[in-house]
Structure formats: structure tokens, C-alpha cells
Design a protein around this motif. Sequence first.
Motif, PDB file in Angstrom:
ATOM      1  N   GLY A  29       0.774  -1.226   0.000  1.00  0.00           N
ATOM      2  CA  GLY A  29       0.000   0.000   0.000  1.00  0.00           C
ATOM      3  C   GLY A  29       0.809   1.280   0.000  1.00  0.00           C
ATOM      4  O   GLY A  29       0.246   2.364   0.035  1.00  0.00           O
ATOM      5  N   VAL A  30       2.146   1.162  -0.046  1.00  0.00           N
ATOM      6  CA  VAL A  30       3.014   2.342  -0.076  1.00  0.00           C
ATOM      7  C   VAL A  30       3.926   2.223  -1.296  1.00  0.00           C
ATOM      8  O   VAL A  30       4.569   1.196  -1.500  1.00  0.00           O
ATOM      9  N   SER A  31       3.967   3.271  -2.110  1.00  0.00           N
ATOM     10  CA  SER A  31       4.825   3.243  -3.298  1.00  0.00           C
ATOM     11  C   SER A  31       5.553   4.569  -3.455  1.00  0.00           C
ATOM     12  O   SER A  31       5.136   5.600  -2.921  1.00  0.00           O
ATOM     13  N   VAL A  32       6.650   4.503  -4.187  1.00  0.00           N
ATOM     14  CA  VAL A  32       7.485   5.676  -4.444  1.00  0.00           C
ATOM     15  C   VAL A  32       7.716   5.774  -5.951  1.00  0.00           C
ATOM     16  O   VAL A  32       7.882   4.761  -6.633  1.00  0.00           O
TER      17      VAL A  32
ATOM     18  N   VAL B 247      10.049   6.596  -8.885  1.00  0.00           N
ATOM     19  CA  VAL B 247      11.462   6.702  -9.218  1.00  0.00           C
ATOM     20  C   VAL B 247      11.542   6.888 -10.727  1.00  0.00           C
ATOM     21  O   VAL B 247      11.146   6.005 -11.479  1.00  0.00           O
ATOM     22  N   LEU B 248      12.018   8.038 -11.137  1.00  0.00           N
ATOM     23  CA  LEU B 248      12.018   8.443 -12.531  1.00  0.00           C
ATOM     24  C   LEU B 248      10.584   8.436 -13.059  1.00  0.00           C
ATOM     25  O   LEU B 248       9.778   9.245 -12.653  1.00  0.00           O
ATOM     26  N   PHE B 249      10.250   7.485 -13.924  1.00  0.00           N
ATOM     27  CA  PHE B 249       8.905   7.424 -14.492  1.00  0.00           C
ATOM     28  C   PHE B 249       8.078   6.273 -13.956  1.00  0.00           C
ATOM     29  O   PHE B 249       6.960   6.053 -14.395  1.00  0.00           O
ATOM     30  N   PHE B 250       8.630   5.517 -13.001  1.00  0.00           N
ATOM     31  CA  PHE B 250       7.991   4.290 -12.545  1.00  0.00           C
ATOM     32  C   PHE B 250       7.579   4.374 -11.086  1.00  0.00           C
ATOM     33  O   PHE B 250       8.311   4.909 -10.256  1.00  0.00           O
ATOM     34  N   TRP B 251       6.427   3.804 -10.786  1.00  0.00           N
ATOM     35  CA  TRP B 251       5.994   3.652  -9.410  1.00  0.00           C
ATOM     36  C   TRP B 251       6.448   2.287  -8.918  1.00  0.00           C
ATOM     37  O   TRP B 251       6.174   1.272  -9.554  1.00  0.00           O
ATOM     38  N   LEU B 252       7.166   2.263  -7.793  1.00  0.00           N
ATOM     39  CA  LEU B 252       7.669   1.024  -7.202  1.00  0.00           C
ATOM     40  C   LEU B 252       7.089   0.865  -5.803  1.00  0.00           C
ATOM     41  O   LEU B 252       7.038   1.833  -5.035  1.00  0.00           O
ATOM     42  N   ASN B 253       6.685  -0.347  -5.481  1.00  0.00           N
ATOM     43  CA  ASN B 253       6.149  -0.627  -4.148  1.00  0.00           C
ATOM     44  C   ASN B 253       7.282  -0.741  -3.140  1.00  0.00           C
ATOM     45  O   ASN B 253       8.252  -1.472  -3.373  1.00  0.00           O
ATOM     46  N   ILE B 254       7.154  -0.042  -2.042  1.00  0.00           N
ATOM     47  CA  ILE B 254       8.098  -0.207  -0.932  1.00  0.00           C
ATOM     48  C   ILE B 254       7.631  -1.445  -0.185  1.00  0.00           C
ATOM     49  O   ILE B 254       6.495  -1.505   0.285  1.00  0.00           O
ATOM     50  N   VAL B 255       8.503  -2.454  -0.077  1.00  0.00           N
ATOM     51  CA  VAL B 255       8.093  -3.729   0.493  1.00  0.00           C
ATOM     52  C   VAL B 255       8.663  -3.976   1.892  1.00  0.00           C
ATOM     53  O   VAL B 255       8.175  -4.848   2.616  1.00  0.00           O
ATOM     54  N   GLU B 256       9.693  -3.189   2.256  1.00  0.00           N
ATOM     55  CA  GLU B 256      10.300  -3.400   3.568  1.00  0.00           C
ATOM     56  C   GLU B 256      11.021  -2.137   4.020  1.00  0.00           C
ATOM     57  O   GLU B 256      11.586  -1.409   3.212  1.00  0.00           O
ATOM     58  N   VAL B 257      10.967  -1.909   5.337  1.00  0.00           N
ATOM     59  CA  VAL B 257      11.721  -0.828   5.960  1.00  0.00           C
ATOM     60  C   VAL B 257      12.454  -1.429   7.147  1.00  0.00           C
ATOM     61  O   VAL B 257      11.843  -2.098   7.987  1.00  0.00           O
ATOM     62  N   VAL B 258      13.777  -1.219   7.205  1.00  0.00           N
ATOM     63  CA  VAL B 258      14.588  -1.762   8.285  1.00  0.00           C
ATOM     64  C   VAL B 258      15.357  -0.619   8.933  1.00  0.00           C
ATOM     65  O   VAL B 258      15.950   0.208   8.231  1.00  0.00           O
TER      66      VAL B 258
END
Length: 154
Positions: free
Chosen positions: A97-100, A102-113
Motif C-alpha cells: 500500500g506504499v509506493s514511491v 522513481v524516474l517514471f515508474f511507481w515502485l512498491n516499498i516492500v520493507e523498511v529496516v
Amino acid sequence: MAPSSVFPVAVLVVVLSSSFAYGDDGPSAYEVLQEYGFPIGLLPKGVTGYEFDRGSGNFKAYFDGACSFSIENSYQLSYKSTITGVLSKDRLRDLKGVSVKVLFFWLNIVEVVRDGDELEFSVGIASADFTIDNFVESPQCGCGFDCKSRASSM
């Protein structure tokens, strides 16, 4: 109460206390993040409710709707109306449910450490590190951290 009926009541109390949708009387979603080593700024302002199962670590946070904003004109972030993940000490995995952008693409953030004073954000194939100082306050939907300067320029 007969001794045989005490056991089911005790089991029910344990089950209900381990998985629970928190309301006004429990800790906030932001406080739960802090309890597990994360700064409040991982979540934007406006969480309307959340669920957290301390046993499994399953975490859900709810917003009134989708939320997006830019940070320092370099990253655009998007949160769906419900985000989910598995929370443990210094780690938030299986994030959905969280994406960023990057350039022209939306990427899902899958983990935060969390590693010391740094947070590593992973999109699966790549990751980026940021100091925790960048997340001491929560961004606001629509304007991120730039809300005051936008309001004063109108």
C-alpha cells in the motif's frame, strides 16, 4: 463459576487482548511504530484507525482515502487508503500500500529496516538509506512537509 468454565474465559481474554483494533483509549498507530523502533514520520498525518496483532506482528493502518505527496521535490510517495505489513523490532516487512515514484515508474516499498540512525527502504530489487532525522515528524497528504510555505504563498 465452575473451574471448567474459567479456562474458556481466560482463553477468550488472551485472544482478544493479542489482536485488536485500537480506538481512542489505546496507543496511536504512531506510538506503536515508536515502540518498535521507528519514527512517527513513516506514516503521514491522518491515520483514522489501525489494527495490530502483537503476536503475529500484523499491522494495518487506515486513512480516509489515498494519500500522496512529494518530499523536497525529489521523491513522490503514495499511500493507499489501507496499508498493511508485519511489524517487529526495527523491521517492517511485507509492506503493501506504499509506493514511491522513481524516474517514471511507481515502485512498491516492500520493507523498511532500521539500522542504528538509518532507515533502509527496499523496493525488492533495490534499496535506499535515509537518516532517521528525515522522519521525526509526519508529512501531510497533498503537501508533505511544505504545507506552511504553500499556504503563505497563496
